[in-house]
Design a protein around this motif. Structure first.
Motif, PDB file in Angstrom:
ATOM      1  N   ASP A  90       0.847  -1.195   0.000  1.00 51.50           N
ATOM      2  CA  ASP A  90       0.000   0.000   0.000  1.00 51.50           C
ATOM      3  C   ASP A  90       0.878   1.239   0.000  1.00 51.50           C
ATOM      4  OD1 ASP A  90       1.006  -0.057   2.532  1.00 51.50           O
ATOM      5  OD2 ASP A  90      -0.925  -0.048   3.565  1.00 51.50           O
ATOM      6  N   ASP A  91       0.275   2.425   0.128  1.00 52.50           N
ATOM      7  CA  ASP A  91       1.065   3.652   0.043  1.00 52.50           C
ATOM      8  C   ASP A  91       2.053   3.775   1.206  1.00 52.50           C
ATOM      9  OD1 ASP A  91      -1.372   3.915   1.494  1.00 52.50           O
ATOM     10  OD2 ASP A  91      -1.060   6.058   1.626  1.00 52.50           O
ATOM     11  N   SER A  92       1.702   3.212   2.374  1.00 55.48           N
ATOM     12  CA  SER A  92       2.646   3.223   3.493  1.00 55.48           C
ATOM     13  C   SER A  92       3.864   2.355   3.191  1.00 55.48           C
ATOM     14  CB  SER A  92       1.963   2.726   4.773  1.00 55.48           C
ATOM     15  OG  SER A  92       0.969   3.627   5.189  1.00 55.48           O
ATOM     16  N   MET A  93       3.616   1.218   2.536  1.00 52.97           N
ATOM     17  CA  MET A  93       4.727   0.351   2.168  1.00 52.97           C
ATOM     18  C   MET A  93       5.595   1.004   1.090  1.00 52.97           C
ATOM     19  SD  MET A  93       6.259  -2.410   2.921  1.00 52.97           S
ATOM     20  CE  MET A  93       5.045  -3.304   3.889  1.00 52.97           C
ATOM     21  N   ILE A  94       4.968   1.721   0.154  1.00 50.95           N
ATOM     22  CA  ILE A  94       5.747   2.467  -0.844  1.00 50.95           C
ATOM     23  C   ILE A  94       6.641   3.480  -0.138  1.00 50.95           C
ATOM     24  CG2 ILE A  94       5.621   4.065  -2.798  1.00 50.95           C
ATOM     25  CD1 ILE A  94       4.699   1.230  -3.489  1.00 50.95           C
ATOM     26  N   GLN A  95       6.094   4.144   0.884  1.00 53.04           N
ATOM     27  CA  GLN A  95       6.880   5.095   1.661  1.00 53.04           C
ATOM     28  C   GLN A  95       8.045   4.390   2.353  1.00 53.04           C
ATOM     29  OE1 GLN A  95       4.582   7.217   4.554  1.00 53.04           O
ATOM     30  NE2 GLN A  95       6.312   8.396   5.306  1.00 53.04           N
ATOM     31  N   SER A 267       4.393   0.196  10.700  1.00 58.83           N
ATOM     32  CA  SER A 267       5.659   0.399   9.997  1.00 58.83           C
ATOM     33  C   SER A 267       6.391   1.571  10.635  1.00 58.83           C
ATOM     34  CB  SER A 267       5.424   0.681   8.515  1.00 58.83           C
ATOM     35  OG  SER A 267       4.767   1.922   8.345  1.00 58.83           O
ATOM     36  N   THR A 268       7.710   1.582  10.468  1.00 55.39           N
ATOM     37  CA  THR A 268       8.520   2.666  11.030  1.00 55.39           C
ATOM     38  C   THR A 268       8.130   4.008  10.426  1.00 55.39           C
ATOM     39  OG1 THR A 268      10.345   1.105  11.297  1.00 55.39           O
ATOM     40  CG2 THR A 268      10.890   3.433  11.420  1.00 55.39           C
ATOM     41  N   ALA A 269       7.851   4.020   9.138  1.00 53.81           N
ATOM     42  CA  ALA A 269       7.552   5.272   8.440  1.00 53.81           C
ATOM     43  C   ALA A 269       6.302   5.950   8.977  1.00 53.81           C
ATOM     44  CB  ALA A 269       7.398   5.008   6.942  1.00 53.81           C
ATOM     45  N   VAL A 270       5.392   5.185   9.540  1.00 54.98           N
ATOM     46  CA  VAL A 270       4.178   5.758  10.130  1.00 54.98           C
ATOM     47  C   VAL A 270       4.341   5.954  11.629  1.00 54.98           C
ATOM     48  CG1 VAL A 270       1.738   5.349  10.622  1.00 54.98           C
ATOM     49  CG2 VAL A 270       2.646   4.842   8.357  1.00 54.98           C
ATOM     50  N   SER A 271       4.801   4.902  12.310  1.00 55.21           N
ATOM     51  CA  SER A 271       4.817   4.936  13.775  1.00 55.21           C
ATOM     52  C   SER A 271       5.750   5.995  14.347  1.00 55.21           C
ATOM     53  CB  SER A 271       5.203   3.563  14.321  1.00 55.21           C
ATOM     54  OG  SER A 271       4.128   2.664  14.248  1.00 55.21           O
ATOM     55  N   VAL A 272       6.941   6.144  13.786  1.00 61.25           N
ATOM     56  CA  VAL A 272       7.895   7.092  14.369  1.00 61.25           C
ATOM     57  C   VAL A 272       7.395   8.531  14.272  1.00 61.25           C
ATOM     58  CG1 VAL A 272      10.227   8.044  14.182  1.00 61.25           C
ATOM     59  CG2 VAL A 272       9.896   5.576  14.173  1.00 61.25           C
ATOM     60  N   PRO A 273       6.980   9.014  13.093  1.00 59.47           N
ATOM     61  CA  PRO A 273       6.426  10.381  13.070  1.00 59.47           C
ATOM     62  C   PRO A 273       5.180  10.522  13.948  1.00 59.47           C
ATOM     63  CG  PRO A 273       6.931   9.631  10.845  1.00 59.47           C
ATOM     64  CD  PRO A 273       7.045   8.438  11.737  1.00 59.47           C
ATOM     65  N   CYS A 274       4.370   9.468  14.009  1.00 57.52           N
ATOM     66  CA  CYS A 274       3.131   9.530  14.780  1.00 57.52           C
ATOM     67  C   CYS A 274       3.407   9.632  16.275  1.00 57.52           C
ATOM     68  CB  CYS A 274       2.274   8.304  14.480  1.00 57.52           C
ATOM     69  SG  CYS A 274       0.666   8.304  15.300  1.00 57.52           S
ATOM     70  N   MET A 275       4.357   8.845  16.769  1.00 54.16           N
ATOM     71  CA  MET A 275       4.614   8.825  18.203  1.00 54.16           C
ATOM     72  C   MET A 275       5.224  10.131  18.707  1.00 54.16           C
ATOM     73  SD  MET A 275       7.734   6.030  18.110  1.00 54.16           S
ATOM     74  CE  MET A 275       7.908   5.775  19.857  1.00 54.16           C
ATOM     75  N   SER A 277       4.366  13.063  17.349  1.00 55.80           N
ATOM     76  CA  SER A 277       3.401  14.131  17.082  1.00 55.80           C
ATOM     77  C   SER A 277       2.356  14.177  18.186  1.00 55.80           C
ATOM     78  CB  SER A 277       2.703  13.886  15.739  1.00 55.80           C
ATOM     79  OG  SER A 277       1.702  12.881  15.877  1.00 55.80           O
ATOM     80  N   ASN A 278       1.533  15.198  18.163  1.00 58.19           N
ATOM     81  CA  ASN A 278       0.408  15.275  19.099  1.00 58.19           C
ATOM     82  C   ASN A 278      -0.906  14.988  18.394  1.00 58.19           C
ATOM     83  OD1 ASN A 278       0.235  17.646  17.590  1.00 58.19           O
ATOM     84  ND2 ASN A 278      -0.580  18.850  19.303  1.00 58.19           N
ATOM     85  N   LEU A 279      -0.823  14.339  17.240  1.00 58.69           N
ATOM     86  CA  LEU A 279      -2.016  14.076  16.439  1.00 58.69           C
ATOM     87  C   LEU A 279      -2.807  12.883  16.960  1.00 58.69           C
ATOM     88  CD1 LEU A 279      -0.376  14.535  12.919  1.00 58.69           C
ATOM     89  CD2 LEU A 279      -2.065  16.067  13.968  1.00 58.69           C
ATOM     90  N   GLY A 280      -2.110  11.894  17.505  1.00 65.10           N
ATOM     91  CA  GLY A 280      -2.773  10.655  17.896  1.00 65.10           C
ATOM     92  C   GLY A 280      -3.033   9.804  16.671  1.00 65.10           C
ATOM     93  N   ARG A 281      -3.233   8.508  16.881  1.00 66.00           N
ATOM     94  CA  ARG A 281      -3.418   7.612  15.739  1.00 66.00           C
ATOM     95  C   ARG A 281      -4.652   7.981  14.926  1.00 66.00           C
ATOM     96  NH1 ARG A 281      -5.569   2.993  13.725  1.00 66.00           N
ATOM     97  NH2 ARG A 281      -7.081   2.723  15.409  1.00 66.00           N
ATOM     98  N   ASP A 282      -5.741   8.340  15.605  1.00 61.53           N
ATOM     99  CA  ASP A 282      -6.979   8.655  14.884  1.00 61.53           C
ATOM    100  C   ASP A 282      -6.849   9.899  14.019  1.00 61.53           C
ATOM    101  OD1 ASP A 282      -8.196   6.455  16.016  1.00 61.53           O
ATOM    102  OD2 ASP A 282      -9.123   7.583  17.650  1.00 61.53           O
ATOM    103  N   GLY A 283      -5.994  10.849  14.435  1.00 61.73           N
ATOM    104  CA  GLY A 283      -5.863  12.088  13.678  1.00 61.73           C
ATOM    105  C   GLY A 283      -4.632  12.155  12.802  1.00 61.73           C
ATOM    106  N   TYR A 284      -3.864  11.041  12.776  1.00 59.49           N
ATOM    107  CA  TYR A 284      -2.577  11.073  12.078  1.00 59.49           C
ATOM    108  C   TYR A 284      -2.717  10.881  10.564  1.00 59.49           C
ATOM    109  CZ  TYR A 284       2.067   9.830  10.470  1.00 59.49           C
ATOM    110  OH  TYR A 284       3.257   9.786   9.764  1.00 59.49           O
ATOM    111  N   SER A 285      -1.897  11.621   9.845  1.00 58.21           N
ATOM    112  CA  SER A 285      -1.649  11.364   8.421  1.00 58.21           C
ATOM    113  C   SER A 285      -0.238  11.847   8.137  1.00 58.21           C
ATOM    114  CB  SER A 285      -2.655  12.097   7.526  1.00 58.21           C
ATOM    115  OG  SER A 285      -2.415  13.493   7.528  1.00 58.21           O
ATOM    116  N   ASP A 286       0.387  11.291   7.123  1.00 57.01           N
ATOM    117  CA  ASP A 286       1.743  11.704   6.765  1.00 57.01           C
ATOM    118  C   ASP A 286       1.791  13.207   6.483  1.00 57.01           C
ATOM    119  OD1 ASP A 286       2.586   9.095   7.004  1.00 57.01           O
ATOM    120  OD2 ASP A 286       2.379   8.654   4.870  1.00 57.01           O
ATOM    121  N   GLU A 287       0.786  13.682   5.764  1.00 61.10           N
ATOM    122  CA  GLU A 287       0.749  15.096   5.380  1.00 61.10           C
ATOM    123  C   GLU A 287       0.675  15.989   6.609  1.00 61.10           C
ATOM    124  OE1 GLU A 287      -1.886  18.133   2.577  1.00 61.10           O
ATOM    125  OE2 GLU A 287      -2.495  16.054   2.844  1.00 61.10           O
TER     126      GLU A 287
END
Length: 529
Positions: A90-95, A267-275, A277-287
């Motif tokens: 998926d797009d996360s894996m492409i990242q 994945s690292t590409a999602v989890s590291v920026p997310c953890m 941030s103050n967005l939380g998983r529900d509010g997180y997006s790469d952008e």
């Protein structure tokens, strides 16, 4: 041979040989097989027709061969990872692919991958290269493409209409099947990634927590080290009840183990920026994560000295505005054998602490940890306690026991590394209130239900990829009710808590701090497993 015939041949080939896992999963859902054979046959025709329709729209004259060859080569590698590890592109894996460095990529190369590449990629590509295509006038070629596209679209519509109830159910209830279609889903994912990263407006980083400050009344200096683990699942830590002793050193320390910690992503590409941030998983997006500052920035606003040391691929954009040191090569990391070790990130760290002779210090150590599939490379030979260990990155050549042994040995090395971090902090307790936070980025599948590695979409990812290892250690001078934290250490927490817990540890005053998400300063209702 005409362009249209070549496109049809390649499409049928991709449907038959590039979608083995897709049809296996479809057959598992639609049982008994004999009662659903007609519907599954229609699915095969719809998939082949859709692939052909897609290729018909993007190929023309001189672009036909290059594009078909490119699709065949990429699809052969995609087939290997889907069939062997159950991965989804998926797009996360492409990242992840884009952000993975060469050393990590080399761990994935093996003879089976080469076999897939040769049989499903090189051989059909050679056929496409050698076949003679009749060049027809532009109008004739366009008319032929229009006719073919119309016929393919008609086939798709008729088959879906004929089995309308079954397709309605599939589209509504079995949406996850589409993740395994090859090449259609990875083409869609590449398009999504390109659109999100390159076609949108340039990213402007929004300031966060510029009001952050530490009250002058807080006089004690703090030294906190955050260790970001890699692919460490909770149930392989003996601290969480695992039968094997994988944490012999940590169990001797007065640590607080969080047995029910959940990751933001798989994945690292999602989890590291997310953890961070103050967005939380529900509010997180790469952008969103890219367009705003994070925990490190807020701490810097408050006057904290921040340093990121990395033995993984990179910080995934988190440390762009703080001092960053790469420990993946022997040029900086003095502890290297088959690869550079996490332990090397501690070299020279005491000197850094001494140099910053005023204010608080926050250090992030990003581990190589349990990065798969070459788990056997993640630890020195002296840590190979559990044997026989899989010594191949081609996991299908090893039994699940051998894979688990290598994985557990890597956990054992992390136990050693964390004990060294604690030792460093203990040597600084006279000058600082000290603390260590360890939190893995995501978990890992080790063969359960035929799945390996990580990176499945969160919706369908198994618990093994989301239930992560996490713990804290506090020096004897640290403020706060540590006993109260211990009392709720089995409650359900997640990466969402890290941002606010770290601010609370430093006693930072800012409007972006949420006491309700601070593990140390909030009494949580019982939400144990």
């Amino acid at each position: 041979m005409t362009n249209s015939k070549l496109v049809l041949l390649v499409s049928v080939f991709l449907m038959l040989f590039g979608n083995v896992t897709f049809f296996k999963k479809a057959a598992e859902i639609y049982t008994p097989l004999l009662n659903n054979i007609n519907f599954l046959g229609s699915v095969a025709l719809v998939l082949a027709s859709f692939i052909a329709l897609l290729l018909t729209l993007v190929t023309y004259k001189y672009t036909t061969k290059p594009l078909l060859i490119l699709i065949l080569l990429i699809s052969s590698v995609t087939s290997y990872f889907i069939d062997s590890y159950g991965l989804v592109i998926d797009d996360s894996m492409i990242q992840n692919i884009v952000q993975t460095n060469l050393d990590e990529s080399l761990d994935l190369f093996n003879l089976k991958l080469l076999g897939y590449f040769l049989v499903l990629g090189i051989l059909p590509s050679f056929f496409v290269y050698r076949v003679s295509i009749k060049n027809r006038p532009a109008k004739t070629e366009l008319a032929s493409k229009f006719k073919l596209a119309s016929v393919l679209l008609l086939i798709i519509i008729l088959l879906i209409f004929t089995f309308s109830k079954s397709y309605a159910s599939m589209f509504r209830e079995q949406k996850l099947l589409r993740y395994y279609t090859n090449p259609t889903y990875y083409i869609y994912s590449i398009g999504t990634y390109i659109n999100d990263r390159f076609l949108n407006d340039p990213v402007l980083v929004q300031a966060l927590g510029e009001d952050a400050k530490i009250s002058p009344a807080v006089t004690a200096r703090k030294l906190i080290i955050l260790v970001v683990g890699e692919a460490a699942r909770a149930d392989r830590f003996s601290l969480n009840g695992y039968a094997r002793e994988t944490n012999p050193l940590l169990k001797k320390e007065d640590i607080i183990n969080f047995s029910n910690m959940q990751s933001c992503g798989t994945s690292t590409a999602v989890s590291v920026p997310c953890m961070f941030s103050n967005l939380g998983r529900d509010g997180y997006s790469d952008e969103k994560a890219l367009s705003r500052q994070n925990l490190l920035d807020v701490l810097q606003h408050a006057g904290v000295h921040v340093l990121w040391r990395d033995d993984n691929s990179n910080s995934k954009g988190v440390a762009l505005r703080v001092p960053f040191e790469d420990f993946k090569s022997a040029e900086r990391n003095p502890v290297c054998d088959v690869e550079c070790r996490d332990e090397g990130m501690l070299v020279g760290l005491q000197e850094y602490i001494v140099e910053n002779n005023s204010g608080d210090v926050f250090i992030v150590l990003h581990q190589m940890g349990n990065h798969g599939p070459a788990y056997y490379k993640r630890y020195p030979k002296s840590f190979e306690r559990f044997t026989p260990a899989c010594t191949s990155s081609q996991l299908e050549q090893c039994s699940n026991e051998e894979i688990g042994n290598a994985y557990d040995n890597a956990i054992l090395y992390t136990d050693y590394f964390l004990s060294k971090v604690i030792g460093l902090l203990k040597r600084n307790t006279a000058q600082f209130e000290t603390a260590m936070i360890y939190m893995s980025d995501h978990g890992e599948s080790l063969g359960e239900n035929g799945l390996y590695l990580h990176g499945l979409p969160y919706l369908i990812a198994p618990r093994e990829q989301k239930h992560i290892a996490a713990l804290m250690w506090f020096g004897e001078k640290f403020h706060g009710d540590i006993n109260a934290v211990k009392a709720q250490s089995d409650y359900e927490f997640s990466h969402d808590n890290l941002f606010h817990t770290a601010l609370g540890l430093f006693e930072v005053e800012t409007t972006v701090y949420d006491n309700k998400k601070d593990i140390l300063n909030q009494r949580y209702p019982s939400n144990k497993r």
